[in-house]
Design a protein around this motif. Structure first.
Motif, PDB file in Angstrom:
ATOM      1  N   GLN A 365       0.836  -1.195   0.000  1.00 52.41           N
ATOM      2  CA  GLN A 365       0.000   0.000   0.000  1.00 52.41           C
ATOM      3  C   GLN A 365       0.876   1.251   0.000  1.00 52.41           C
ATOM      4  O   GLN A 365       1.827   1.362   0.763  1.00 52.41           O
ATOM      5  CB  GLN A 365      -0.926   0.000   1.216  1.00 52.41           C
ATOM      6  N   ILE A 366       0.530   2.191  -0.871  1.00 51.03           N
ATOM      7  CA  ILE A 366       1.302   3.419  -1.040  1.00 51.03           C
ATOM      8  C   ILE A 366       0.458   4.601  -0.579  1.00 51.03           C
ATOM      9  O   ILE A 366      -0.725   4.704  -0.920  1.00 51.03           O
ATOM     10  CB  ILE A 366       1.696   3.626  -2.510  1.00 51.03           C
ATOM     11  N   ARG A 367       1.092   5.499   0.170  1.00 50.34           N
ATOM     12  CA  ARG A 367       0.411   6.732   0.546  1.00 50.34           C
ATOM     13  C   ARG A 367       1.387   7.892   0.357  1.00 50.34           C
ATOM     14  O   ARG A 367       2.450   7.923   0.975  1.00 50.34           O
ATOM     15  CB  ARG A 367      -0.086   6.685   1.988  1.00 50.34           C
ATOM     16  N   ALA A 368       1.040   8.815  -0.526  1.00 47.75           N
ATOM     17  CA  ALA A 368       1.852   9.993  -0.803  1.00 47.75           C
ATOM     18  C   ALA A 368       1.180  11.213  -0.194  1.00 47.75           C
ATOM     19  O   ALA A 368      -0.047  11.310  -0.155  1.00 47.75           O
ATOM     20  CB  ALA A 368       2.016  10.177  -2.308  1.00 47.75           C
ATOM     21  N   PHE A 369       1.996  12.173   0.270  1.00 45.67           N
ATOM     22  CA  PHE A 369       1.488  13.396   0.886  1.00 45.67           C
ATOM     23  C   PHE A 369       2.110  14.611   0.234  1.00 45.67           C
ATOM     24  O   PHE A 369       3.228  14.563  -0.285  1.00 45.67           O
ATOM     25  CB  PHE A 369       1.861  13.444   2.374  1.00 45.67           C
ATOM     26  N   ALA A 370       1.407  15.722   0.306  1.00 44.65           N
ATOM     27  CA  ALA A 370       1.978  17.035   0.013  1.00 44.65           C
ATOM     28  C   ALA A 370       1.195  18.058   0.809  1.00 44.65           C
ATOM     29  O   ALA A 370      -0.016  17.916   1.019  1.00 44.65           O
ATOM     30  CB  ALA A 370       1.915  17.360  -1.473  1.00 44.65           C
ATOM     31  N   GLY A 371       1.890  19.099   1.261  1.00 47.73           N
ATOM     32  CA  GLY A 371       1.240  20.108   2.081  1.00 47.73           C
ATOM     33  C   GLY A 371       1.575  21.516   1.628  1.00 47.73           C
ATOM     34  O   GLY A 371       2.406  21.735   0.739  1.00 47.73           O
ATOM     35  N   ALA A 372       0.934  22.494   2.268  1.00 49.65           N
ATOM     36  CA  ALA A 372       1.177  23.902   1.979  1.00 49.65           C
ATOM     37  C   ALA A 372       1.076  24.686   3.274  1.00 49.65           C
ATOM     38  O   ALA A 372       0.285  24.340   4.165  1.00 49.65           O
ATOM     39  CB  ALA A 372       0.178  24.433   0.948  1.00 49.65           C
ATOM     40  N   GLY A 373       1.878  25.743   3.368  1.00 53.28           N
ATOM     41  CA  GLY A 373       1.857  26.585   4.551  1.00 53.28           C
ATOM     42  C   GLY A 373       0.761  27.625   4.448  1.00 53.28           C
ATOM     43  O   GLY A 373       0.730  28.431   3.508  1.00 53.28           O
ATOM     44  N   ILE A 374      -0.141  27.619   5.412  1.00 48.76           N
ATOM     45  CA  ILE A 374      -1.287  28.527   5.396  1.00 48.76           C
ATOM     46  C   ILE A 374      -1.008  29.691   6.342  1.00 48.76           C
ATOM     47  O   ILE A 374      -0.652  29.490   7.508  1.00 48.76           O
ATOM     48  CB  ILE A 374      -2.572  27.790   5.831  1.00 48.76           C
ATOM     49  N   VAL A 375      -1.164  30.902   5.824  1.00 47.39           N
ATOM     50  CA  VAL A 375      -1.058  32.113   6.616  1.00 47.39           C
ATOM     51  C   VAL A 375      -2.285  32.966   6.325  1.00 47.39           C
ATOM     52  O   VAL A 375      -3.125  32.613   5.491  1.00 47.39           O
ATOM     53  CB  VAL A 375       0.240  32.892   6.289  1.00 47.39           C
ATOM     54  N   ALA A 376      -2.403  34.086   7.039  1.00 46.71           N
ATOM     55  CA  ALA A 376      -3.528  34.980   6.784  1.00 46.71           C
ATOM     56  C   ALA A 376      -3.521  35.399   5.320  1.00 46.71           C
ATOM     57  O   ALA A 376      -2.497  35.794   4.776  1.00 46.71           O
ATOM     58  CB  ALA A 376      -3.433  36.204   7.691  1.00 46.71           C
ATOM     59  N   GLY A 377      -4.670  35.271   4.656  1.00 43.46           N
ATOM     60  CA  GLY A 377      -4.762  35.638   3.254  1.00 43.46           C
ATOM     61  C   GLY A 377      -4.550  34.489   2.293  1.00 43.46           C
ATOM     62  O   GLY A 377      -4.626  34.695   1.071  1.00 43.46           O
ATOM     63  N   SER A 378      -4.273  33.279   2.776  1.00 39.30           N
ATOM     64  CA  SER A 378      -4.104  32.136   1.878  1.00 39.30           C
ATOM     65  C   SER A 378      -5.401  31.836   1.130  1.00 39.30           C
ATOM     66  O   SER A 378      -6.502  31.930   1.693  1.00 39.30           O
ATOM     67  CB  SER A 378      -3.663  30.906   2.669  1.00 39.30           C
TER      68      SER A 378
END
Length: 403
Positions: A365-378
């Motif tokens: 089983q494969i699980r890939a992730f990606a994220g983003a930094g959230i700040v005010a105004g995102s």
């Protein structure tokens, strides 16, 4: 237990990844240089909030008792262990240090083989392609946009200044799948990144948590992202806008300032560069490089114990952002965004953040992730698009491993 017997000698191993186990490769590569392991002479497992300090203490004892004959003496020779650590203190994922039975390596003009225990013979094997398509996991696009909206509300309410939230994609490796082909594809597409494969965690990370040799260390902080332009002129405009844009600079400052605060505790002479645009094949990042000298007897694992998780993968303030991430994502990140790399007998080595990759379980089983930094105004749509770009390295390497 008796100390490990370690012998490094010069050799010409050829294609490094051909020496790795097809199903469970051990490798840390940057372009043509790197180390690749095979077999398991020793496996150490750790859990919980003290996993880094427990690992550091255990490794010091192992290194102290080892009998090492190193005829090459460059970073990556002698006694080494590959490691991968869980992101969260309460994760069910196992953090590991693995000492292989054999390590082959290359650094510039130096090539070598290290045997831990009895010496054997090199048996490289051809690498077969494996192709996997990923689909939406627990957090699809619609849910991710909702998570971003909630994160910005929390920031406006004063609960945090920055929150890094991620989404996942899933797939399944065929029973005869050769994971090494994914690593080859990553090395070829992203030669300036660090391609890692440790205990099922695989990817190509642009972000160095800490690299150290004889006490001198380097750390690179990345936060703030933009897609590459279609023409050289447009690409230059994007880089300039990234370096001067308020949202990305604020996000980057959070990450760089928090890293400097920690590293100055371990290295009073730590110094940071000015933020600069870092060009990758499919992205621009804002980057800050930090260098200095670690206090005596500090190992890279000691640095990880203080530095992880950085604001680049968690947020600011750390405790508040981690609590919000757990609530909003509602899943165990496993070893995504945790440290992955290698350590030598002197405590040096190289550790990156497990980004632009996936975790492949024993059952395929494969699980890939990606994220983003959230700040005010995102903007939710823009942050979702950013995660799609960050998923491309592992998605492309799985779908077309040997371009």
């Amino acid at each position: 237990m008796p100390g490990l017997r370690v012998r490094t000698k010069r050799a010409e191993p050829g294609r490094l990844l051909e020496h790795a186990d097809p199903r469970a490769p051990l490798a840390i590569r940057r372009g043509a240089d790197g180390i690749v392991g095979r077999g398991v002479a020793m496996r150490l497992e750790f859990h919980g909030p003290h996993r880094f300090t427990d690992a550091a203490d255990a490794w010091r004892a192992i290194a102290r008792d080892a009998h090492v004959d190193d005829a090459v003496a460059v970073p990556g020779t002698g006694l080494v262990a590959f490691g991968a650590f869980a992101f969260a203190d309460d994760s069910a994922a196992t953090s590991v240090l693995i000492v292989p039975k054999m390590v082959v390596g290359r650094r510039g003009d130096d090539e070598w083989v290290t045997w831990i225990g009895d010496e054997g013979r090199l048996h490289p094997t051809a690498i077969d392609e494996v192709r996997v398509e990923l689909t939406d996991g627990a957090i699809d696009g619609e849910r991710y946009r909702a998570i971003v909206r909630e994160a910005t509300e929390r920031i406006r309410a004063g609960d945090a200044e920055k929150i890094v939230v991620a989404r996942d994609r899933i797939g399944e490796l065929p029973s005869d799948g050769d994971v090494r082909s994914v690593a080859v594809g990553l090395v070829q597409r992203y030669p300036d990144a660090v391609t890692y494969a440790v205990d099922g965690v695989i990817g190509a990370s642009p972000e160095t948590l800490v690299a150290a040799d004889r006490g001198h260390f380097f750390s690179r902080v990345l936060a703030g992202t933009a897609s590459r332009g279609a023409t050289p002129a447009r690409d230059a405009e994007i880089a300039e806008a990234l370096a001067s844009g308020d949202k990305d600079l604020r996000e980057h400052r959070f990450a760089a300032d928090s890293a400097m605060e920690v590293l100055r505790e371990l290295a009073p002479d730590a110094r940071a560069s000015e933020p600069f645009p870092l060009r990758l094949p499919n992205l621009w990042h804002l980057a800050t490089d930090i260098t200095g000298t670690l206090e005596q007897h500090r190992s890279t694992l000691d640095v990880l114990a203080r530095l992880h998780p950085t604001a680049a993968v968690a947020g600011t303030p750390r405790a508040a952002s981690l609590a919000i991430i757990g609530e909003l994502e509602g899943i165990d990140r496993g070893r995504y965004a945790g440290p992955v790399g290698w350590i030598d007998g002197d405590g040096g080595g190289e550790w990156v953040i497990a980004l632009r990759g996936a975790e492949i379980a024993a059952d395929g089983q494969i699980r890939a992730f990606a994220g983003a930094g959230i700040v005010a105004g995102s903007d939710p749509a823009a942050e979702l698009a950013e995660t799609a770009v960050k998923l491309r390295p592992i998605t492309d390497a799985l779908a077309d491993p040997l371009p």
